[in-house]
Enzyme design. Structure first.
Site, PDB file in Angstrom:
ATOM      1  N   HIS A  58       0.882  -1.245  -0.035  1.00 46.25           N
ATOM      2  CA  HIS A  58      -0.023  -0.023   0.014  1.00 46.25           C
ATOM      3  C   HIS A  58       1.008   1.337  -0.018  1.00 46.25           C
ATOM      4  CE1 HIS A  58      -3.915  -1.963   1.004  1.00 46.25           C
ATOM      5  NE2 HIS A  58      -3.229  -2.973   1.458  1.00 46.25           N
ATOM      6  N   ASN A 130     -10.207  -2.432   2.883  1.00 44.81           N
ATOM      7  CA  ASN A 130      -9.953  -2.507   1.466  1.00 44.81           C
ATOM      8  C   ASN A 130     -11.352  -2.242   0.853  1.00 44.81           C
ATOM      9  OD1 ASN A 130      -7.430  -3.076   1.322  1.00 44.81           O
ATOM     10  ND2 ASN A 130      -7.551  -5.005   1.240  1.00 44.81           N
TER      11      ASN A 130
END
Ligand code: NDP
Ligand code: HEM
Length: 502
Positions: A58, A130
């Site tokens: 990420h 997510n």
């Protein structure tokens, strides 16, 4: 125009005025330079230290501040003040892609991170989710292996479709998330157009000491919008920061993105009765069994003033919960409770939580001591240990979570045996329109370019078990799209193909 004579004086980091910031100090006009030009050295040295390690996953992301406004009433399930009807809580939301590095293009097929830090009056609650309700694996022991397949091959330094499909085809629990990743939803147009999911099962508990299992959902009020691979390639050719630009500009023009926050609630005892393990991160709870309950509206309405200080250094951790919200036995969640704070101590520093973006809006009273960059030395230094007789912070027994009954012999239990990895992906596949199924087939076939045949065949068998039409569609797309016959088993040479991630 501002009056130049009113500009603040440029100083050294020690606060002394700097007379010349244009010309270094040299012996004669042609040099060489003098070592005593400390401000030159300071400037170069500071530049050398401008980067911190990027997030191991990420790494590329965008963020903004906002508020959660609670419009519903779930106070019978939880005592958390963040859910008091009518309350408003400030928050930071960081979106991200998973596999790419900090400079990666935004419009890549990948899962999107949806990490929220709620600055509640009872401390920070971080929901680090997510844009997908499930994940690729169900045991944290496999996370480093999985991520390795999403990153670069050690020799070629390229992404390896062979590694990805080898791992996925050997890990059938990934099928649900793989199906989402290669569906139309795997390539969102922008962060404003994705749903968010806490994904894991968490718990809520109330003043009566009752526990409920919970899943958190954030439904975009902008609608889901996606790109095809071809459209995304055209976007990337023009703009690698399409999602950052979209989010920043929308907020600057006052077009504040919003999400409807909802929960699914499962009574504690139901966990023994569901036909699936409700703590398995590769499964959803069907809405028909556990309907969505409205909680409130999340709105993003303020950009960060400084990207590095506020977004790059923002540090989210699933370990940050507040009274009334708890963990669950989900093994993945258990792994994450360790991993994030550890990452922050390495990536940002021991006292990362003292930075303005991470600092709770609630009072913080700990007995943690020294370490690099400790600047918030507590007043009253006689109570630097606990227990003490000098009025130091004391524990709050009322914040105690109700006890959780657990049982079982310690062992390495197989998480692959006795789990149905095919029913829910099959349901999802059958829910898709014919056009969505076509996109799914082509996205998968495109991403399998160069992958050895035996791996493709192994993966086709998983598709077949979810739904024979799924496997047939992918096989037909492979026959259509793949220009060269799939190679014999290879290792490093399978480069190229569509990137995918997790
Ligand atoms: P429902 O018909 O009640 O819900 C279907 C859900 O699927 C909706 O939330 C919808 O999101 C979402 N969805 C639609 N297309 C896609 C896609 N390509 N990728 C991911 N999600 C998509 O069905 P069930 O609750 O019985 O679940 C059926 C299947 O739906 C599951 O197996 C799962 O794959 C998927 N799903 C279920 C969720 C859940 O929490 N139950 C959450 C998300 C997906 P939207 O409303 O935004 O269109
Ligand atoms: C980031 C570990 C699973 C969502 C990270 C980071 C680590 C990590 C180390 C970088 C943190 C940092 O440096 O700031 C793990 C491990 C997992 C796991 C060990 C499994 C055992 C998941 C799952 C989700 C998720 C299941 C979502 C449901 C995220 C998000 C970020 C992140 C959104 C970025 C947070 C931000 O914006 O700063 N993960 N992860 N991860 N992870 Fe995970």
């Amino acid at each position: 125009m501002s009056d130049p004579t009113q500009r603040p004086v440029l100083t050294t980091t020690a606060g002394a005025p700097i007379a010349d910031n244009q010309n270094s100090l040299s012996a004669g006009p042609r040099g060489p330079l003098l070592l005593q030009d400390y401000q030159l050295i300071e400037k170069l040295a500071h530049q050398n230290r401008e980067r911190i390690p990027e997030r191991v996953v990420h790494a590329k992301g965008s963020g903004a501040y906002g508020t959660l406004t609670v419009t519903g009433d779930i106070s019978k399930y939880t005592r958390a003040k963040v859910f008091r009807p009518g309350s408003q809580t400030e928050l930071l939301l960081r979106f991200s892609t998973v596999a790419g590095e900090r400079g990666a293009a935004d419009a890549e097929r990948d899962v999107r991170g949806f990490a929220i830090k709620f600055y509640t009056e009872e401390g920070n609650w971080d929901l680090v989710g997510n844009n997908t309700p499930v994940f690729f694996i169900r045991d944290p022991l496999k996370f480093p292996d999985f991520i390795r397949t999403q990153k670069r091959h050690p020799a070629t330094n390229l992404r390896s479709p062979t590694a990805m499909w080898d791992f996925w085809s050997l890990s059938p629990e990934s099928l649900h998330q793989v199906t989402i990743l290669f569906s139309d939803r795997g390539l969102p147009q922008s962060y404003r157009h994705v749903n968010g999911y806490g994904s894991h099962t968490f718990s809520l508990w109330n003043d009566a000491g009752e526990r409920y299992w919970v899943k958190f959902h954030f439904k975009t009020m902008q609608g889901i919008r996606t790109w095809t691979n071809r459209e995304a390639n055209a976007v990337i050719a023009e703009d690698r920061e399409s999602a950052q630009r979209d989010l920043y500009e929308a907020i600057e023009r006052g077009d504040f993105p919003r999400w409807k926050m909802q929960v699914q609630i499962m009574p504690e005892a139901d966990a023994e009765k569901t036909p699936y393990n409700p703590f398995d991160l590769t499964k959803v709870w069907p809405h028909a069994d556990y309907p969505l309950i409205d909680v409130g509206v999340l709105e993003l309405n303020r950009n960060a003033a400084h990207y590095f200080a506020e977004i790059e250094q923002s540090s989210f951790s699933p370990s940050n919960i507040v009274p009334g919200i708890g963990f669950s036995p989900d093994k993945m969640l258990q792994g994450r409770i360790f991993a994030y704070a550890d990452a922050h101590r390495y990536r940002v520093g021991t006292h990362y939580e003292a930075l303005p973006v991470n600092r709770p809006h609630a009072a913080v009273n700990t007995y943690h001591a020294d370490g690099a960059m400790r600047f918030d030395a507590p007043r009253g230094t006689d109570h630097y240990y606990e227990p003490n007789s000098f009025g130091g912070p004391a524990e709050a027994p009322a914040a105690k979570e109700p006890p959780l009954r657990i049982s079982g012999d310690a062992d390495h239990y197989s998480h692959r045996e006795g789990n149905d990895d095919y029913a829910q992906p099959g349901t999802l596949f059958r829910m898709m329109t014919a056009d969505q199924q076509r996109q799914l087939f082509e996205n998968i076939a495109g991403a399998m370019q160069g992958v050895p045949r035996f791996i493709i065949d192994r993966q086709l068998e998983h598709f077949r078990r979810a739904d024979p039409a799924y496997a047939e569609g992918v096989a037909a797309a492979i026959a259509r799209i793949h220009t060269a016959p799939a190679s014999a088993p290879t290792t490093a040479a399978d480069v190229g193909g569509q990137a995918a991630a997790g």
